[in-house]
Design a protein around this motif. Sequence first.
Motif, PDB file in Angstrom:
ATOM      1  N   ASP A   1       7.868  23.186  -9.690  1.00 47.17           N
ATOM      2  CA  ASP A   1       7.315  24.301 -10.465  1.00 47.17           C
ATOM      3  C   ASP A   1       7.796  25.633  -9.895  1.00 47.17           C
ATOM      4  OD1 ASP A   1       5.974  22.780 -12.292  1.00 47.17           O
ATOM      5  OD2 ASP A   1       4.034  22.867 -11.285  1.00 47.17           O
ATOM      6  N   ARG A   2       7.940  25.681  -8.568  1.00 46.78           N
ATOM      7  CA  ARG A   2       8.436  26.918  -7.963  1.00 46.78           C
ATOM      8  C   ARG A   2       9.880  27.186  -8.398  1.00 46.78           C
ATOM      9  NH1 ARG A   2       8.291  28.389  -1.604  1.00 46.78           N
ATOM     10  NH2 ARG A   2       9.388  26.417  -1.387  1.00 46.78           N
ATOM     11  N   THR A   3      10.673  26.129  -8.518  1.00 44.47           N
ATOM     12  CA  THR A   3      12.040  26.297  -9.012  1.00 44.47           C
ATOM     13  C   THR A   3      12.033  26.849 -10.431  1.00 44.47           C
ATOM     14  OG1 THR A   3      12.869  24.509  -7.613  1.00 44.47           O
ATOM     15  CG2 THR A   3      14.193  25.100  -9.529  1.00 44.47           C
ATOM     16  N   HIS A   4      11.143  26.342 -11.277  1.00 41.87           N
ATOM     17  CA  HIS A   4      11.045  26.860 -12.643  1.00 41.87           C
ATOM     18  C   HIS A   4      10.583  28.316 -12.633  1.00 41.87           C
ATOM     19  CE1 HIS A   4      10.365  22.395 -13.808  1.00 41.87           C
ATOM     20  NE2 HIS A   4      11.647  22.698 -13.848  1.00 41.87           N
ATOM     21  N   ARG A   5       9.753  28.686 -11.672  1.00 43.85           N
ATOM     22  CA  ARG A   5       9.356  30.096 -11.537  1.00 43.85           C
ATOM     23  C   ARG A   5      10.583  30.963 -11.250  1.00 43.85           C
ATOM     24  NH1 ARG A   5       3.980  31.213  -9.418  1.00 43.85           N
ATOM     25  NH2 ARG A   5       2.527  29.762 -10.424  1.00 43.85           N
ATOM     26  N   GLN A   6      11.456  30.480 -10.369  1.00 43.14           N
ATOM     27  CA  GLN A   6      12.675  31.230 -10.055  1.00 43.14           C
ATOM     28  C   GLN A   6      13.500  31.463 -11.310  1.00 43.14           C
ATOM     29  OE1 GLN A   6      14.727  28.938  -7.102  1.00 43.14           O
ATOM     30  NE2 GLN A   6      13.011  28.942  -5.670  1.00 43.14           N
ATOM     31  N   GLN A   7      13.682  30.391 -12.082  1.00 45.68           N
ATOM     32  CA  GLN A   7      14.480  30.483 -13.305  1.00 45.68           C
ATOM     33  C   GLN A   7      13.833  31.437 -14.301  1.00 45.68           C
ATOM     34  OE1 GLN A   7      14.287  26.349 -14.249  1.00 45.68           O
ATOM     35  NE2 GLN A   7      15.969  25.764 -12.888  1.00 45.68           N
ATOM     36  N   ALA A   8      12.512  31.351 -14.450  1.00 43.35           N
ATOM     37  CA  ALA A   8      11.807  32.225 -15.388  1.00 43.35           C
ATOM     38  C   ALA A   8      11.892  33.682 -14.942  1.00 43.35           C
ATOM     39  CB  ALA A   8      10.335  31.791 -15.490  1.00 43.35           C
ATOM     40  N   PHE A   9      11.846  33.905 -13.639  1.00 43.73           N
ATOM     41  CA  PHE A   9      11.903  35.281 -13.148  1.00 43.73           C
ATOM     42  C   PHE A   9      13.263  35.915 -13.429  1.00 43.73           C
ATOM     43  CE2 PHE A   9      12.495  38.633 -10.078  1.00 43.73           C
ATOM     44  CZ  PHE A   9      11.300  39.322 -10.185  1.00 43.73           C
ATOM     45  N   ILE A  10      14.334  35.123 -13.298  1.00 46.93           N
ATOM     46  CA  ILE A  10      15.665  35.647 -13.607  1.00 46.93           C
ATOM     47  C   ILE A  10      15.674  36.183 -15.038  1.00 46.93           C
ATOM     48  CG2 ILE A  10      18.087  35.043 -13.971  1.00 46.93           C
ATOM     49  CD1 ILE A  10      17.779  32.956 -11.767  1.00 46.93           C
ATOM     50  N   THR A  11      15.150  35.385 -15.973  1.00 49.33           N
ATOM     51  CA  THR A  11      15.115  35.787 -17.367  1.00 49.33           C
ATOM     52  C   THR A  11      14.256  37.032 -17.564  1.00 49.33           C
ATOM     53  OG1 THR A  11      15.421  33.512 -18.106  1.00 49.33           O
ATOM     54  CG2 THR A  11      14.446  35.033 -19.681  1.00 49.33           C
ATOM     55  N   SER A  12      13.067  37.039 -16.980  1.00 51.01           N
ATOM     56  CA  SER A  12      12.161  38.178 -17.137  1.00 51.01           C
ATOM     57  C   SER A  12      12.741  39.444 -16.520  1.00 51.01           C
ATOM     58  CB  SER A  12      10.811  37.851 -16.497  1.00 51.01           C
ATOM     59  OG  SER A  12      10.187  36.776 -17.165  1.00 51.01           O
ATOM     60  N   ALA A  13      13.433  39.295 -15.401  1.00 50.63           N
ATOM     61  CA  ALA A  13      14.042  40.459 -14.758  1.00 50.63           C
ATOM     62  C   ALA A  13      15.147  41.042 -15.632  1.00 50.63           C
ATOM     63  CB  ALA A  13      14.590  40.076 -13.389  1.00 50.63           C
TER      64      ALA A  13
ATOM     65  N   PHE B   1      17.026  15.729 -16.393  1.00 56.65           N
ATOM     66  CA  PHE B   1      16.656  16.876 -15.573  1.00 56.65           C
ATOM     67  C   PHE B   1      15.255  16.711 -15.008  1.00 56.65           C
ATOM     68  CE2 PHE B   1      19.715  18.651 -18.653  1.00 56.65           C
ATOM     69  CZ  PHE B   1      20.678  19.083 -17.762  1.00 56.65           C
ATOM     70  N   GLN B   2      14.918  17.551 -14.052  1.00 55.83           N
ATOM     71  CA  GLN B   2      13.597  17.530 -13.438  1.00 55.83           C
ATOM     72  C   GLN B   2      12.718  18.538 -14.166  1.00 55.83           C
ATOM     73  OE1 GLN B   2      13.193  15.301 -10.983  1.00 55.83           O
ATOM     74  NE2 GLN B   2      10.989  15.623 -10.947  1.00 55.83           N
ATOM     75  N   GLY B   3      12.015  18.062 -15.182  1.00 58.43           N
ATOM     76  CA  GLY B   3      11.158  18.942 -15.947  1.00 58.43           C
ATOM     77  C   GLY B   3      11.908  19.645 -17.066  1.00 58.43           C
ATOM     78  N   PRO B   4      11.207  20.479 -17.835  1.00 55.66           N
ATOM     79  CA  PRO B   4      11.800  21.124 -19.008  1.00 55.66           C
ATOM     80  C   PRO B   4      12.768  22.239 -18.634  1.00 55.66           C
ATOM     81  CG  PRO B   4       9.573  21.930 -18.652  1.00 55.66           C
ATOM     82  CD  PRO B   4       9.775  20.819 -17.667  1.00 55.66           C
ATOM     83  N   GLU B   5      13.626  22.584 -19.584  1.00 55.43           N
ATOM     84  CA  GLU B   5      14.557  23.688 -19.376  1.00 55.43           C
ATOM     85  C   GLU B   5      13.827  25.018 -19.494  1.00 55.43           C
ATOM     86  OE1 GLU B   5      16.273  24.476 -23.869  1.00 55.43           O
ATOM     87  OE2 GLU B   5      17.373  23.111 -22.574  1.00 55.43           O
ATOM     88  N   VAL B   6      14.431  26.058 -18.949  1.00 55.51           N
ATOM     89  CA  VAL B   6      13.941  27.428 -19.096  1.00 55.51           C
ATOM     90  C   VAL B   6      15.010  28.182 -19.866  1.00 55.51           C
ATOM     91  CG1 VAL B   6      13.342  29.576 -17.920  1.00 55.51           C
ATOM     92  CG2 VAL B   6      12.521  27.385 -17.013  1.00 55.51           C
TER      93      VAL B   6
END
Length: 517
Positions: free
Chosen positions: A279-291, A503-508
Amino acid sequence: MGERGAGRSRAERRRGARPSRLTVLGRTAATGVCCLSLVGGGASWFTYQSLVNGASTSDALSRTQKNGPPKLDNSVNLLLIGLDSRKDMDGNDLPPEVVSQELHAGASSKVGGYNTNSLILMHIPPGGKAKAQAVSIPRDDYVMTYNGDGSRQGMHKVKEAYGIAKSAAEAGLKAKGFKGAALEQQSREAGREATLATVQKFLDVHIDHFAEVNLIGFYDVAKAIGPIDVCLKKATKDPAMKGQGSGADFHKGINTLATPAQALAFVRQRHNLTNGDFDRTHRQQAFITSAMIALKKKGIISDLGKVRRLLEVVKKDIVIDDQWNLLDFAQQAPNLTGGNVVYNTLPVKALTDVNVPGEGKQSVNEVDVEQVRKTVKALFNNKGSDSSPKPSATPEKPAPATVDVYNASGLSGRAEATAKSLVAAGYAKGAVGTRAKGGKTQVLYGTGADKAGEQIAAKLNAGRATASSMIPAGHVQVILGTGFTPPTTGPTPAPSSSPRLVFQGPEVDGGGIPCVD
């Protein structure tokens, strides 16, 4: 090991050269597709291209490419390295008031060591038509790690290759008279080479460029950019206690990260999360997009003056390879604008414990190397932007699986109706329940249920089914997203012959502010 190229800037090598108009346009385009990657346990911003003038450069890539896979086409593979180090480029401890008090990242300079806690490989297809694909490599993947010359270090977590090589190089460098900042910079070159070699061999891909940033880089840029909006599927807390917690305290829905401390807490949290590190990895990916959205909204991307002021803040924290060609990259950059980046996390076979000589018992991610390589190869094949399997008209016998259905659509009765439809199609009925409203429809599967997962994803028009170590063996979990309409009963259509992507979990998806756990 001879002297390395770290610390030399391209500006120094080309002193007096005035950039052409096309070069400036290339920098602007690249800045428009800044990739910001947050390291877990530290965090880091990657503005990978725009920092050429004044940024430190490295020749580690040219050394490791000699023993790496060949380049197959005109696409670009860019490795983003988030170094979890509490030291600056010269080996000095980062300011304790920043590390411990503001970022809750531990008080000691030894915390985090030289682990690469964030590794994201971005594939930019040629031509500007297909979406760019980015894959995160889970930091605890237990793989064979390598030194820059191709020699084996042994089986370790992928994040440890950098620190192992750096430590091993220091003795020889000291014998040659290196000390202080020079020793730090040269030994880090060995670490970069090891990371590049390990990732190339693990994924069997050619790396064209890389960018490396440490913890203080995140702090500087988060402070410079200001508030960033992110989205969470549910409220969560992770109190900061003696450097063990991130300090996260967020509510469900849109949260505004107003300070560097809040931004780091968002990407560093792993306690009180359903899937922990994943989940922390998905947070990283989501933050890139939000930034990226924040940069566009504030007009930074389109204003060269604002870009340059931002880069002045962060260039001291970034190391890029010395092979970067602005004019070539300017042709690839349009692929990364307008949300044309999709992020995925590479699959993990199981979570297990191993005994590492000299280190004792370690919790690691067991991986199927061939499966990972096949997934990356299929994703990076440059044959189109949509990698989701498509249903065909030919019915197929349902594969054995128990299906659990959860309703997050916000519409009553959808889970029962969908479960009824799937049972009628030949699957065993499992749990039926309700989740918090939001997100897209997802199909996840456990060990042995991959075929059924593919079939059900095709039947529900839910895109790609993904593996999850959190789903019980033989089970498929369906989470019905906003506005979902259940299918009619009937035989399951056969998926197409497209390669199965695991993959490990859903895409972002980089097309908007994604909501994550």
